[in-house]
Design a protein around this motif. Sequence first.
Motif, mmCIF file in Angstrom:
data_model
loop_
_atom_site.group_PDB
_atom_site.id
_atom_site.type_symbol
_atom_site.label_atom_id
_atom_site.label_comp_id
_atom_site.label_asym_id
_atom_site.label_seq_id
_atom_site.Cartn_x
_atom_site.Cartn_y
_atom_site.Cartn_z
ATOM 1 N N ILE A 9 125.342 57.552 -22.840
ATOM 2 C CA ILE A 9 124.681 56.823 -23.917
ATOM 3 C C ILE A 9 124.441 57.787 -25.066
ATOM 4 C CG2 ILE A 9 122.675 55.438 -24.574
ATOM 5 C CD1 ILE A 9 122.317 54.886 -21.522
ATOM 6 N N ASN A 10 125.066 57.506 -26.194
ATOM 7 C CA ASN A 10 124.956 58.381 -27.370
ATOM 8 C C ASN A 10 125.246 59.836 -27.010
ATOM 9 O OD1 ASN A 10 124.342 56.182 -28.931
ATOM 10 N ND2 ASN A 10 122.169 56.635 -29.097
ATOM 11 N N GLY A 11 126.249 60.034 -26.170
ATOM 12 C CA GLY A 11 126.671 61.379 -25.805
ATOM 13 C C GLY A 11 125.842 62.047 -24.714
ATOM 14 N N LYS A 12 124.874 61.346 -24.165
ATOM 15 C CA LYS A 12 124.040 61.905 -23.100
ATOM 16 C C LYS A 12 124.315 61.158 -21.799
ATOM 17 C CE LYS A 12 120.439 63.148 -26.345
ATOM 18 N NZ LYS A 12 120.462 64.554 -26.463
ATOM 19 N N ILE A 13 124.389 61.888 -20.706
ATOM 20 C CA ILE A 13 124.653 61.301 -19.395
ATOM 21 C C ILE A 13 123.325 60.925 -18.747
ATOM 22 C CG2 ILE A 13 125.609 61.711 -17.085
ATOM 23 C CD1 ILE A 13 127.732 61.516 -19.298
ATOM 24 N N LEU A 14 123.229 59.683 -18.292
ATOM 25 C CA LEU A 14 122.056 59.217 -17.552
ATOM 26 C C LEU A 14 122.519 58.624 -16.244
ATOM 27 C CD1 LEU A 14 121.266 58.606 -20.777
ATOM 28 C CD2 LEU A 14 119.179 57.991 -19.624
ATOM 29 N N THR A 46 114.576 53.468 -11.691
ATOM 30 C CA THR A 46 115.881 53.851 -11.162
ATOM 31 C C THR A 46 116.460 55.119 -11.773
ATOM 32 O OG1 THR A 46 117.019 52.401 -12.743
ATOM 33 C CG2 THR A 46 116.506 51.473 -10.569
ATOM 34 N N VAL A 47 115.991 55.530 -12.942
ATOM 35 C CA VAL A 47 116.598 56.688 -13.601
ATOM 36 C C VAL A 47 116.360 57.952 -12.778
ATOM 37 C CG1 VAL A 47 114.633 57.321 -15.090
ATOM 38 C CG2 VAL A 47 116.984 57.759 -15.848
ATOM 39 N N HIS A 48 117.359 58.782 -12.735
ATOM 40 C CA HIS A 48 117.286 60.073 -12.043
ATOM 41 C C HIS A 48 116.176 60.900 -12.701
ATOM 42 C CE1 HIS A 48 118.610 64.044 -10.667
ATOM 43 N NE2 HIS A 48 119.280 63.403 -9.717
ATOM 44 N N ALA A 49 115.407 61.613 -11.914
ATOM 45 C CA ALA A 49 114.249 62.363 -12.418
ATOM 46 C C ALA A 49 114.619 63.302 -13.571
ATOM 47 C CB ALA A 49 113.604 63.149 -11.275
ATOM 48 N N GLU A 50 115.773 63.939 -13.479
ATOM 49 C CA GLU A 50 116.192 64.866 -14.528
ATOM 50 C C GLU A 50 116.568 64.168 -15.824
ATOM 51 O OE1 GLU A 50 119.287 67.315 -12.930
ATOM 52 O OE2 GLU A 50 118.024 68.024 -11.284
ATOM 53 N N ASP A 51 116.814 62.855 -15.773
ATOM 54 C CA ASP A 51 117.241 62.097 -16.949
ATOM 55 C C ASP A 51 116.113 61.271 -17.570
ATOM 56 O OD1 ASP A 51 119.739 63.113 -16.316
ATOM 57 O OD2 ASP A 51 120.332 61.313 -15.215
ATOM 58 N N LYS A 52 114.936 61.338 -16.977
ATOM 59 C CA LYS A 52 113.817 60.484 -17.387
ATOM 60 C C LYS A 52 113.410 60.699 -18.843
ATOM 61 C CE LYS A 52 111.167 58.871 -14.338
ATOM 62 N NZ LYS A 52 110.240 58.272 -13.430
ATOM 63 N N GLU A 53 113.302 61.930 -19.287
ATOM 64 C CA GLU A 53 112.884 62.190 -20.672
ATOM 65 C C GLU A 53 113.912 61.680 -21.675
ATOM 66 O OE1 GLU A 53 109.874 63.146 -21.741
ATOM 67 O OE2 GLU A 53 109.360 63.008 -19.617
ATOM 68 N N THR A 54 115.174 61.817 -21.352
ATOM 69 C CA THR A 54 116.222 61.296 -22.228
ATOM 70 C C THR A 54 116.120 59.783 -22.334
ATOM 71 O OG1 THR A 54 117.689 63.118 -21.640
ATOM 72 C CG2 THR A 54 118.718 61.160 -22.604
ATOM 73 N N LEU A 55 115.906 59.119 -21.201
ATOM 74 C CA LEU A 55 115.769 57.666 -21.206
ATOM 75 C C LEU A 55 114.566 57.237 -22.032
ATOM 76 C CD1 LEU A 55 116.646 54.854 -20.266
ATOM 77 C CD2 LEU A 55 115.187 55.197 -18.263
ATOM 78 N N LYS A 56 113.453 57.934 -21.895
ATOM 79 C CA LYS A 56 112.252 57.578 -22.659
ATOM 80 C C LYS A 56 112.534 57.582 -24.154
ATOM 81 C CE LYS A 56 108.700 59.115 -19.435
ATOM 82 N NZ LYS A 56 107.628 60.113 -19.191
ATOM 83 N N GLY A 57 113.346 58.513 -24.616
ATOM 84 C CA GLY A 57 113.700 58.568 -26.032
ATOM 85 C C GLY A 57 114.607 57.435 -26.469
ATOM 86 N N LEU A 58 115.351 56.872 -25.536
ATOM 87 C CA LEU A 58 116.293 55.801 -25.878
ATOM 88 C C LEU A 58 115.689 54.406 -25.786
ATOM 89 C CD1 LEU A 58 119.448 57.115 -23.996
ATOM 90 C CD2 LEU A 58 119.163 56.953 -26.474
ATOM 91 N N ILE A 59 114.843 54.152 -24.796
ATOM 92 C CA ILE A 59 114.409 52.768 -24.567
ATOM 93 C C ILE A 59 113.428 52.256 -25.610
ATOM 94 C CG2 ILE A 59 114.940 52.722 -22.114
ATOM 95 C CD1 ILE A 59 112.004 53.087 -21.507
ATOM 96 N N ASP A 60 112.982 53.127 -26.506
ATOM 97 C CA ASP A 60 112.130 52.656 -27.595
ATOM 98 C C ASP A 60 112.937 52.131 -28.773
ATOM 99 O OD1 ASP A 60 109.739 53.125 -26.276
ATOM 100 O OD2 ASP A 60 109.597 55.186 -26.984
ATOM 101 N N LEU A 61 114.240 52.356 -28.765
ATOM 102 C CA LEU A 61 115.094 51.803 -29.821
ATOM 103 C C LEU A 61 115.205 50.287 -29.628
ATOM 104 C CD1 LEU A 61 117.930 54.472 -29.674
ATOM 105 C CD2 LEU A 61 116.111 54.297 -31.387
ATOM 106 N N ILE A 68 121.023 48.830 -21.974
ATOM 107 C CA ILE A 68 121.231 49.810 -20.907
ATOM 108 C C ILE A 68 121.171 49.127 -19.543
ATOM 109 C CG2 ILE A 68 120.297 51.871 -19.780
ATOM 110 C CD1 ILE A 68 119.262 52.678 -22.642
ATOM 111 N N TRP A 69 120.130 48.299 -19.327
ATOM 112 C CA TRP A 69 119.984 47.640 -18.033
ATOM 113 C C TRP A 69 121.156 46.706 -17.757
ATOM 114 C CZ3 TRP A 69 118.021 48.663 -13.652
ATOM 115 C CH2 TRP A 69 117.852 47.684 -12.674
ATOM 116 N N SER A 70 121.654 46.030 -18.776
ATOM 117 C CA SER A 70 122.786 45.122 -18.539
ATOM 118 C C SER A 70 124.011 45.903 -18.056
ATOM 119 C CB SER A 70 123.114 44.299 -19.781
ATOM 120 O OG SER A 70 123.675 45.102 -20.792
#
Length: 86
Positions: A9-14, A46-61, A68-70
């Motif tokens: 997602i936007n060049g980041k692996i989750l 469900t997000v991998h613990a190491e990817d949690k901060e990256t996801l937090k930055g994305l799901i507010d968009l 993402i969930w779809s």
Amino acid sequence: MNKTVTLSINGKILRFNVTPEVYNKYIDEIQSTKKVGPTRNALMRTVHAEDKETLKGLIDLPGAAMQIWSQVVEEYAPDLTITVGE
């Protein structure tokens, strides 16, 4: 069926670790007037613990959580062929 779904997602692996329990909990939580909250919760569960901060930055968009969930569900859920009345 437990499955790890990997998305770029936007060049980041989750990575998302989806289980029947988490998927069913999501289905049980959604309502006609409440979809974003349960979707965000499912992603965070469900997000991998190491990817949690990256996801937090994305799901507010706007709309990001649903997009993402779809994709996670599309990779997780099996394709079935269903016919009626045969």
